[in-house]
Scaffold this motif. Structure first.
Motif, PDB file in Angstrom:
ATOM      1  N   ARG A 207      11.940   0.970 -11.886  1.00  0.00           N
ATOM      2  CA  ARG A 207      11.534  -0.083 -10.955  1.00  0.00           C
ATOM      3  C   ARG A 207      10.718   0.555  -9.839  1.00  0.00           C
ATOM      4  O   ARG A 207      11.174   1.468  -9.159  1.00  0.00           O
ATOM      5  CB  ARG A 207      12.771  -0.818 -10.411  1.00  0.00           C
ATOM      6  CG  ARG A 207      13.522  -1.573 -11.509  1.00  0.00           C
ATOM      7  CD  ARG A 207      14.757  -2.285 -11.018  1.00  0.00           C
ATOM      8  NE  ARG A 207      15.853  -1.372 -10.731  1.00  0.00           N
ATOM      9  CZ  ARG A 207      17.104  -1.762 -10.458  1.00  0.00           C
ATOM     10  NH1 ARG A 207      17.395  -3.070 -10.432  1.00  0.00           N
ATOM     11  NH2 ARG A 207      18.053  -0.882 -10.216  1.00  0.00           N
ATOM     12  N   ALA A 208       9.508   0.075  -9.658  1.00  0.00           N
ATOM     13  CA  ALA A 208       8.516   0.742  -8.818  1.00  0.00           C
ATOM     14  C   ALA A 208       8.946   0.804  -7.358  1.00  0.00           C
ATOM     15  O   ALA A 208       9.544  -0.150  -6.828  1.00  0.00           O
ATOM     16  CB  ALA A 208       7.174   0.028  -8.924  1.00  0.00           C
ATOM     17  N   PRO A 209       8.637   1.903  -6.666  1.00  0.00           N
ATOM     18  CA  PRO A 209       8.867   1.971  -5.222  1.00  0.00           C
ATOM     19  C   PRO A 209       7.926   1.021  -4.497  1.00  0.00           C
ATOM     20  O   PRO A 209       6.868   0.658  -5.031  1.00  0.00           O
ATOM     21  CB  PRO A 209       8.554   3.435  -4.891  1.00  0.00           C
ATOM     22  CG  PRO A 209       7.570   3.852  -5.933  1.00  0.00           C
ATOM     23  CD  PRO A 209       7.978   3.121  -7.187  1.00  0.00           C
ATOM     24  N   ARG A 210       8.306   0.685  -3.276  1.00  0.00           N
ATOM     25  CA  ARG A 210       7.476  -0.255  -2.501  1.00  0.00           C
ATOM     26  C   ARG A 210       7.795  -0.121  -1.024  1.00  0.00           C
ATOM     27  O   ARG A 210       8.862   0.377  -0.640  1.00  0.00           O
ATOM     28  CB  ARG A 210       7.708  -1.695  -2.984  1.00  0.00           C
ATOM     29  CG  ARG A 210       9.127  -2.213  -2.769  1.00  0.00           C
ATOM     30  CD  ARG A 210       9.447  -3.325  -3.746  1.00  0.00           C
ATOM     31  NE  ARG A 210       9.519  -2.804  -5.100  1.00  0.00           N
ATOM     32  CZ  ARG A 210       9.335  -3.533  -6.203  1.00  0.00           C
ATOM     33  NH1 ARG A 210       9.095  -4.826  -6.090  1.00  0.00           N
ATOM     34  NH2 ARG A 210       9.412  -2.983  -7.394  1.00  0.00           N
ATOM     35  N   LEU A 211       6.868  -0.585  -0.202  1.00  0.00           N
ATOM     36  CA  LEU A 211       7.077  -0.690   1.238  1.00  0.00           C
ATOM     37  C   LEU A 211       6.991  -2.157   1.620  1.00  0.00           C
ATOM     38  O   LEU A 211       5.958  -2.802   1.415  1.00  0.00           O
ATOM     39  CB  LEU A 211       6.045   0.119   2.019  1.00  0.00           C
ATOM     40  CG  LEU A 211       6.159   0.016   3.546  1.00  0.00           C
ATOM     41  CD1 LEU A 211       7.472   0.626   4.042  1.00  0.00           C
ATOM     42  CD2 LEU A 211       4.973   0.684   4.230  1.00  0.00           C
ATOM     43  N   ILE A 212       8.084  -2.685   2.149  1.00  0.00           N
ATOM     44  CA  ILE A 212       8.170  -4.090   2.565  1.00  0.00           C
ATOM     45  C   ILE A 212       7.843  -4.152   4.054  1.00  0.00           C
ATOM     46  O   ILE A 212       8.397  -3.403   4.856  1.00  0.00           O
ATOM     47  CB  ILE A 212       9.581  -4.634   2.290  1.00  0.00           C
ATOM     48  CG1 ILE A 212       9.921  -4.506   0.800  1.00  0.00           C
ATOM     49  CG2 ILE A 212       9.707  -6.076   2.764  1.00  0.00           C
ATOM     50  CD1 ILE A 212      11.404  -4.617   0.498  1.00  0.00           C
ATOM     51  N   ASP A 213       6.944  -5.047   4.426  1.00  0.00           N
ATOM     52  CA  ASP A 213       6.455  -5.147   5.811  1.00  0.00           C
ATOM     53  C   ASP A 213       6.528  -6.615   6.243  1.00  0.00           C
ATOM     54  O   ASP A 213       5.729  -7.445   5.797  1.00  0.00           O
ATOM     55  CB  ASP A 213       5.017  -4.636   5.870  1.00  0.00           C
ATOM     56  CG  ASP A 213       4.461  -4.549   7.286  1.00  0.00           C
ATOM     57  OD1 ASP A 213       5.148  -4.992   8.237  1.00  0.00           O
ATOM     58  OD2 ASP A 213       3.329  -4.053   7.443  1.00  0.00           O
ATOM     59  N   MET A 214       7.518  -6.945   7.077  1.00  0.00           N
ATOM     60  CA  MET A 214       7.729  -8.322   7.529  1.00  0.00           C
ATOM     61  C   MET A 214       7.427  -8.422   9.018  1.00  0.00           C
ATOM     62  O   MET A 214       7.829  -7.541   9.796  1.00  0.00           O
ATOM     63  CB  MET A 214       9.169  -8.755   7.252  1.00  0.00           C
ATOM     64  CG  MET A 214       9.485 -10.195   7.670  1.00  0.00           C
ATOM     65  SD  MET A 214      11.069 -10.779   6.995  1.00  0.00           S
ATOM     66  CE  MET A 214      12.227  -9.621   7.744  1.00  0.00           C
ATOM     67  N   LYS A 215       6.745  -9.496   9.427  1.00  0.00           N
ATOM     68  CA  LYS A 215       6.382  -9.692  10.830  1.00  0.00           C
ATOM     69  C   LYS A 215       6.755 -11.100  11.269  1.00  0.00           C
ATOM     70  O   LYS A 215       6.584 -12.067  10.518  1.00  0.00           O
ATOM     71  CB  LYS A 215       4.887  -9.460  11.046  1.00  0.00           C
ATOM     72  CG  LYS A 215       4.444  -8.034  10.784  1.00  0.00           C
ATOM     73  CD  LYS A 215       2.946  -7.865  10.990  1.00  0.00           C
ATOM     74  CE  LYS A 215       2.502  -6.440  10.700  1.00  0.00           C
ATOM     75  NZ  LYS A 215       1.038  -6.278  10.845  1.00  0.00           N
ATOM     76  N   TRP A 216       7.246 -11.185  12.510  1.00  0.00           N
ATOM     77  CA  TRP A 216       7.645 -12.487  13.084  1.00  0.00           C
ATOM     78  C   TRP A 216       7.405 -12.447  14.587  1.00  0.00           C
ATOM     79  O   TRP A 216       7.729 -11.459  15.241  1.00  0.00           O
ATOM     80  CB  TRP A 216       9.124 -12.760  12.804  1.00  0.00           C
ATOM     81  CG  TRP A 216       9.681 -13.991  13.457  1.00  0.00           C
ATOM     82  CD1 TRP A 216       9.709 -15.257  12.949  1.00  0.00           C
ATOM     83  CD2 TRP A 216      10.290 -14.065  14.753  1.00  0.00           C
ATOM     84  NE1 TRP A 216      10.292 -16.115  13.846  1.00  0.00           N
ATOM     85  CE2 TRP A 216      10.660 -15.404  14.966  1.00  0.00           C
ATOM     86  CE3 TRP A 216      10.556 -13.125  15.757  1.00  0.00           C
ATOM     87  CZ2 TRP A 216      11.288 -15.835  16.124  1.00  0.00           C
ATOM     88  CZ3 TRP A 216      11.175 -13.548  16.918  1.00  0.00           C
ATOM     89  CH2 TRP A 216      11.529 -14.897  17.095  1.00  0.00           C
TER      90      TRP A 216
END
Length: 460
Positions: A207-216
């Motif tokens: 399962r591929a690595p990833r960077l999750i980037d959430m903004k509020w």
């Protein structure tokens, strides 16, 4: 969302909260029948004791919850929750005895005690429900409890159902719930967009690595939360022994904590700009796994010598922290299940943290006390900087010798933050045994304390 309190039209049983020093005085105001019943049942008002008092017809007319002594209360927290879990199924309304200064946290403890992880098997719900006490911000308490439920559920879910794609899905759901934006850098795009450490740690997994980037939010102080999302940690080529691998589903506990904190922030809507960064990976074993002795580049440009592939959390956090700093936030907070050394130092109940900003430290310590969310300050001990400098590269991910493991990990992370106020939390994310309001399993740590700090930062 379903209310955590009893329905307004439910018939309730009055609940009297009694400490040991007040028991005799309270009994003196009761009928001889009540006095005899209480004494016959051995109710001594100790923490965790609970008793229904019946009428002459056998129906309950009141319930009692023990509140112990000041000395016994100092040895724990969420004392009302200890009794709530022993009360029969019914709806209860607090009638007397709850100290005003502790009322919000004691009620929160009751809500936290009702948690059950029922994804894979039937679990009996706690039958005792509480009517909304007057004079408390019960909507806020529900938000705090919902956030803790989110964190616990994420940590308790095993890695076959909580890999990087599933952690991303949880963040997507949270973003949709609160109207936040979210972007994800996935797989080989991590290399193209200059996140080499995140990619290297996660590339051996299916399962591929990833960077999750959430903004509020778009006003007020800029606050960035960075959570370690190692969804399972085998140790890589420095393979963990089986006994050490058994709980590694919780190695994404830092990510679970920042998502719980993000839920609180977005639901309560303080005037801040929030960003959440989660490097989500699995540290797996395969032919393309990174190796001991490798020297790796980082987003910041610092080279890192790998002396142990099991010290992977600081690697993925390093790229995320460097990325966070590029936006020049006012405050960067990292949360990670980073080192066993932290557990040896303070055990599972305390959340050790590192920060050199006196205003942050004061605000956090005050909030931690009020929120029953204990923390313990650890030192960024600058003389140990040489321990993370191997000579052959800029940094060493696993200094030899075994000394000051949590401190050297924190110093490693600090190298990737330049100007923002920075606080790092080396949490455990797990209750090894049941405690009032804190069942065995996944746990949030320091998030309510951090909420207090963040709310104090908001501006108009």
């Amino acid at each position: 969302m379903t209310s955590l309190f009893a329905d307004a039209d439910d018939q309730t049983i009055p609940l009297h909260i009694i400490d040991e020093d007040s028991l005799e005085a309270w009994l003196g105001d009761q009928s001889q029948t009540v006095q005899a019943w209480v004494r016959a049942n051995g109710f001594a008002a100790r923490i965790g004791q609970a008793l229904l008092v019946p009428s002459d017809t056998g129906l309950p007319v009141m319930a009692l919850a023990g509140f112990g002594t000041a000395k016994s209360r100092a040895r724990g927290r969420f004392h009302l929750a200890a009794a709530a879990s022993k009360l029969p199924a019914a709806c209860y309304a607090i009638a007397s005895g709850l100290p005003q200064a502790q009322s919000d946290m004691e009620v929160l403890g009751w809500l936290l005690a009702a948690y059950r992880f029922g994804r894979y098997s039937e679990t009996g719900a706690m039958g005792a429900r509480l009517a909304r006490p007057e004079g408390l911000d019960t909507a806020r308490l529900e938000i705090l409890a919902q956030a803790e439920t989110l964190t616990r559920d994420l940590i308790n879910t095993p890695a076959n159902d909580m890999g990087p794609p599933d952690l991303e899905a949880a963040a997507q759901d949270l973003a949709q719930q609160h109207g936040a934006s979210i972007e994800v850098v996935l797989g080989d795009d991590l290399l193209a967009q200059d996140f080499p450490l995140i990619h290297t740690v996660g590339r051996a997994a299916d399962r591929a690595p990833r960077l999750i980037d959430m903004k509020w939010g778009d006003r007020g102080p800029k606050i960035t939360l960075v959570g370690k999302g190692v969804c399972f940690d085998t140790g890589g080529l420095n393979l963990k022994p089986g006994a050490s691998m058994g709980l590694m589903k919780k190695d994404m506990g830092g990510a679970a904590n920042v998502l719980g904190l993000a839920h609180m922030i977005m639901a309560l809507q303080p005037r801040i700009s929030l960003r959440v960064l989660i490097p989500a990976v699995e540290n797996s074993v395969a032919g393309n796994a990174f190796r001991p002795g490798d020297i790796l580049p980082s987003r910041k440009g610092l080279s890192v010598e790998i002396n142990n592939t099991d010290a992977e959390g600081r690697l993925v956090l390093a790229d995320a922290l460097a990325y966070a700093q590029e936006d020049a936030p006012d405050l960067i907070i990292s949360m990670a299940t980073l080192t066993g050394a932290a557990r040896v130092a303070v055990g599972p109940d305390l959340a050790p943290y590192y920060c050199d900003d006196p205003d942050f430290v004061t605000a956090l310590e005050n909030a931690a006390t009020h929120q029953c969310d204990p923390v313990w300050r650890m030192p960024f001990h600058t003389p140990y900087e040489s321990m993370i400098e191997p000579g052959i590269a800029d940094l060493d991910n696993a200094p030899k010798g075994g000394f000051a493991g949590s401190i050297t990990a924190a110093l490693f992370l600090r190298r990737f933050v330049d100007e923002s106020v920075y606080a790092h939390f080396d949490v455990y994310g797990w209750n090894p045994s049941d405690a009032p309001g804190r069942p065995k399993g996944g746990a949030g740590q320091a998030t309510r304390a951090l909420l207090g700090v963040i709310e104090a930062m908001q501006t108009s």
